[in-house]
Design a protein around this motif. Structure first.
Motif, short mmCIF file in Angstrom:
data_model
loop_
_atom_site.label_atom_id
_atom_site.label_comp_id
_atom_site.label_asym_id
_atom_site.label_seq_id
_atom_site.Cartn_x
_atom_site.Cartn_y
_atom_site.Cartn_z
N LEU A 14 -13.20 10.84 -10.66
CA LEU A 14 -12.26 10.07 -9.83
C LEU A 14 -12.99 8.93 -9.12
N LYS A 15 -14.19 9.22 -8.62
CA LYS A 15 -14.98 8.17 -7.96
C LYS A 15 -15.35 7.08 -8.96
N SER A 16 -15.72 7.48 -10.17
CA SER A 16 -16.04 6.49 -11.21
C SER A 16 -14.83 5.65 -11.56
N LEU A 17 -13.68 6.28 -11.64
CA LEU A 17 -12.44 5.55 -11.94
C LEU A 17 -12.13 4.55 -10.84
N GLU A 18 -12.25 4.99 -9.60
CA GLU A 18 -12.00 4.11 -8.46
C GLU A 18 -12.91 2.88 -8.53
N SER A 19 -14.15 3.09 -8.84
CA SER A 19 -15.12 2.00 -8.96
C SER A 19 -14.76 1.07 -10.12
N ALA A 20 -14.40 1.66 -11.26
CA ALA A 20 -14.07 0.86 -12.45
C ALA A 20 -12.82 0.03 -12.24
N LEU A 21 -11.86 0.54 -11.48
CA LEU A 21 -10.63 -0.20 -11.23
C LEU A 21 -10.86 -1.38 -10.30
N GLY A 22 -11.88 -1.29 -9.47
CA GLY A 22 -12.20 -2.40 -8.58
C GLY A 22 -11.13 -2.68 -7.54
N SER A 23 -10.31 -1.71 -7.24
CA SER A 23 -9.25 -1.87 -6.24
C SER A 23 -9.56 -1.02 -5.02
N THR A 24 -8.88 -1.31 -3.94
CA THR A 24 -9.04 -0.49 -2.75
C THR A 24 -8.31 0.82 -2.94
N ARG A 25 -8.69 1.81 -2.16
CA ARG A 25 -7.99 3.10 -2.21
C ARG A 25 -6.52 2.93 -1.86
N LYS A 26 -6.24 2.03 -0.93
CA LYS A 26 -4.86 1.81 -0.53
C LYS A 26 -4.03 1.31 -1.72
N VAL A 27 -4.55 0.36 -2.47
CA VAL A 27 -3.83 -0.19 -3.62
C VAL A 27 -3.66 0.88 -4.70
N ILE A 28 -4.72 1.64 -4.97
CA ILE A 28 -4.64 2.70 -5.97
C ILE A 28 -3.61 3.74 -5.54
N ALA A 29 -3.65 4.15 -4.28
CA ALA A 29 -2.70 5.14 -3.77
C ALA A 29 -1.27 4.63 -3.89
N GLU A 30 -1.05 3.37 -3.57
CA GLU A 30 0.30 2.80 -3.68
C GLU A 30 0.80 2.85 -5.12
N ARG A 31 -0.08 2.53 -6.06
CA ARG A 31 0.31 2.56 -7.47
C ARG A 31 0.61 3.98 -7.94
N LEU A 32 0.01 4.97 -7.29
CA LEU A 32 0.25 6.37 -7.65
C LEU A 32 1.37 6.98 -6.81
N ASP A 33 1.88 6.22 -5.86
CA ASP A 33 2.95 6.68 -4.97
C ASP A 33 2.50 7.88 -4.13
N ILE A 34 1.26 7.78 -3.63
CA ILE A 34 0.73 8.79 -2.71
C ILE A 34 0.10 8.07 -1.53
#
Length: 141
Positions: A14-34
């Motif tokens: 999950l940490k690797s994915l977060e890094s690879a996406l290059g987005s903030t946690r807030k943006v990733i969470a919004e896209r996942l609806d969490i």
């Protein structure tokens, strides 16, 4: 080879994915609806996502489910196919150039998506042949 789920390794992915996406946690969470705090708890290993969130991660970011859950294969489901088809398809090559330029200039995921849609319309209308400039910038102007 018997592969099993390992929570510690899963959180590292999950940490690797977060890094690879290059987005903030807030943006990733919004896209996942969490909530961002929920995503943080997954990444920190304090909690595990339910099936709905796992399905969202896989579909929203085109993540290879075998990689996410078991560590097998490439991170992204279409990584190998994309590499082959990008080399062979001039439209995909140009779109990749547009995406690279926008990322380099700090565009948001929404801006990148909108620009790629516009570029795709331009490229397909022109037939993606010599009528369209090789420069990605020209495709979206």
């Amino acid at each position: 080879m018997n592969q099993t789920f390992d929570t510690v390794v899963f959180t590292a992915r999950l940490k690797s994915l977060e890094s690879a996406l290059g987005s903030t946690r807030k943006v990733i969470a919004e896209r996942l609806d969490i909530r961002p705090q929920t995503l943080k708890s997954y990444i920190d290993g304090a909690a595990l996502p339910n099936a709905k969130v796992l399905a969202s991660i896989i579909s929203e970011f085109s993540v290879n489910p075998y990689w996410l859950l078991l560590g097998s294969g490439e991170m992204f489901a279409n990584e190998t196919a994309r590499a082959v088809s990008t080399e062979q398809d001039p439209v995909l090559r140009r779109l990749e150039g547009v995406e690279t330029m926008l990322v380099r200039h700090g565009a948001s995921p929404e801006e990148i998506r909108d620009a790629l849609r516009m570029a795709l319309r331009t490229l397909t209308a022109a037939g993606a042949d010599d009528e369209v400039s090789e420069k990605p910038e020209a495709a979206v102007s």
